[in-house]
Design an enzyme around this catalytic site. Structure first.
Site, PDB file in Angstrom:
ATOM      1  CE1 TYR A 190      13.640 -38.448  -0.144  1.00 42.30           C
ATOM      2  CE2 TYR A 190      12.096 -36.916  -1.160  1.00 42.30           C
ATOM      3  CZ  TYR A 190      13.329 -37.545  -1.141  1.00 42.30           C
ATOM      4  OH  TYR A 190      14.244 -37.278  -2.120  1.00 42.30           O
TER       5      TYR A 190
ATOM      6  NE  ARG B 256       6.258 -31.555  -8.400  1.00 39.17           N
ATOM      7  CZ  ARG B 256       7.055 -32.595  -8.179  1.00 39.17           C
ATOM      8  NH1 ARG B 256       6.943 -33.690  -8.942  1.00 39.17           N
ATOM      9  NH2 ARG B 256       7.930 -32.580  -7.221  1.00 39.17           N
TER      10      ARG B 256
ATOM     11  CG  ASP C  97      22.116 -50.221   7.045  1.00 40.79           C
ATOM     12  OD1 ASP C  97      21.698 -49.073   6.751  1.00 40.79           O
ATOM     13  OD2 ASP C  97      21.420 -51.071   7.640  1.00 40.79           O
TER      14      ASP C  97
ATOM     15  CB  SER D 105      15.108 -41.819  -3.263  1.00 39.01           C
ATOM     16  OG  SER D 105      14.523 -42.922  -3.917  1.00 39.01           O
TER      17      SER D 105
ATOM     18  CB  SER E 248      14.439 -33.771  -2.014  1.00 40.11           C
ATOM     19  OG  SER E 248      13.216 -33.833  -2.728  1.00 40.11           O
ATOM     20  CG  ASN E 249      11.250 -31.411  -5.453  1.00 42.82           C
ATOM     21  OD1 ASN E 249      10.036 -31.480  -5.278  1.00 42.82           O
ATOM     22  ND2 ASN E 249      11.934 -32.441  -5.935  1.00 42.82           N
ATOM     23  CG  HIS E 250       9.567 -33.993  -2.509  1.00 42.94           C
ATOM     24  ND1 HIS E 250       8.321 -33.649  -2.987  1.00 42.94           N
ATOM     25  CD2 HIS E 250      10.155 -34.740  -3.473  1.00 42.94           C
ATOM     26  CE1 HIS E 250       8.161 -34.184  -4.192  1.00 42.94           C
ATOM     27  NE2 HIS E 250       9.261 -34.845  -4.509  1.00 42.94           N
TER      28      HIS E 250
END
Ligand SMILES: NC(=O)c1ccc[n+]([C@@H]2O[C@H](COP(=O)([O-])OP(=O)(O)OC[C@H]3O[C@@H](n4cnc5c(N)ncnc54)[C@H](O)[C@@H]3O)[C@@H](O)[C@H]2O)c1
Length: 270
Positions: free
Chosen positions: A134, A172, A49, A73, A109-111
């Site tokens: 996230y 997108r 974990d 994710s 991430s692109n985020h």
């Protein structure tokens, strides 16, 4: 690179990498919270974990490189993000430092930059603009990467993955698609290129409609083979069937931007 640890082994990307990285490094240890159901006999696995420092320390012991895919994710409740991605990422970097791991490739991430409008082309020097808790956790991971690279000498590559898959599935994703083979190419640059100290690359294939300038990756020899435009007709047809999304359609992060959105300003021009 003799011994490599890959976290997130049971996930979508981890499961593909278990096949694609076979034979690339002499020893690959796989780790996840969950045991992958299709784990092969010759795939060493350590259950850990990420929120537990002692478990992460066991997972990283003795490896030279880490591909850090594990974590939550998508968008999630704060506690989930805090444990898996914030504490989890800290534990991973700190355990790696203690164990004298040489290199980390971090799945960002692109985020982390989702709130840039699609009409703006951004590079890795543009400030983060996360579109979700996230996305904030990925920006945090990128900050840890810089700290551990410059203060402790780890060689770290952050891959701002767009969307991983065999083909882009909507408009997108024609801009942000990353093919499995191109991800392997980026991971290998991060784990093997002699000049890597600290870099951020966009995890994107050869996408004619890209939102991103990926020049730093090209300088390290990245030559993406996946061509998003080869799938344009199917992706655009699928896109036409999606419900309208004025916010998500404007910003690079798509539905992560419209989720929980309550700002009066729908379309930031810049
Ligand atoms: N798939 C994409 O297109 C994409 C895009 C951008 C970024 N990423 C990033 O790449 C990585 C892999 O993505 P994926 O699509 O395979 O995700 P996934 O959700 O399929 O896999 C993530 C794995 O992490 C594990 N995990 C979650 N919490 C954990 C914890 N506390 N301790 C240990 N393991 C834990 C899960 O069990 C899961 O197997 C993620 O970090 C994700 O944020 C993926």
């Amino acid at each position: 690179m003799q011994r490599v640890l890959v976290t997130g082994a049971a996930g979508g990307i981890g499961s593909r990498l278990r096949k694609l990285l076979k034979g690339v490094y002499p020893e690959i240890r796989w780790s996840d919270l969950k045991v992958p159901p299709d784990l092969a006999r010759d795939e060493p696995f350590v259950r850990a974990d990420l929120a537990s420092m002692s478990e992460v320390e066991k997972a990283v012991a003795g490896v030279q490189g880490i591909v850090h895919l594990g974590g939550h994710s998508v968008e999630g409740p704060w506690d989930t993000i805090l444990n898996a991605n914030i504490a989890g990422c800290y534990n991973l970097f700190e355990a790696a430092r203690r164990a004298k791991v040489e290199r980390i490739v971090f799945a960002s991430s692109n985020h982390a930059v989702g709130f840039y409008p699609r009409q703006r082309r951004i590079g890795v020097d543009d400030p983060v603009r996360p579109d979700s808790r996230y996305g904030v956790s990925k920006a945090f991971g990128e900050a840890l990467a810089a700290l551990y690279a410059y203060k402790h000498g780890l060689r770290v590559t952050c891959l701002r993955i767009g969307n991983f898959g065999d083909a882009p599935v909507d408009k997108r994703r024609l801009s942000i698609w990353l093919s499995p083979a191109d991800l392997v190419q980026l991971i290998r640059i991060g784990l093997e290129h002699p000049d890597i100290r600290h870099e951020i690359f966009f995890g994107a294939s050869d996408n004619a409609r890209s939102f991103w300038d990926n020049e730093p990756a090209f300088r390290y020899g990245y030559r993406p083979q996946g061509r998003a435009e080869d799938h344009a007709a199917e992706a655009l047809a699928a896109d036409a069937r999606l419900p309208p999304d004025p916010v998500g359609g404007w910003y690079q992060g798509g539905p992560f931007c419209s989720d929980e959105f309550d700002s009066g300003i729908v379309k930031s021009p810049t």
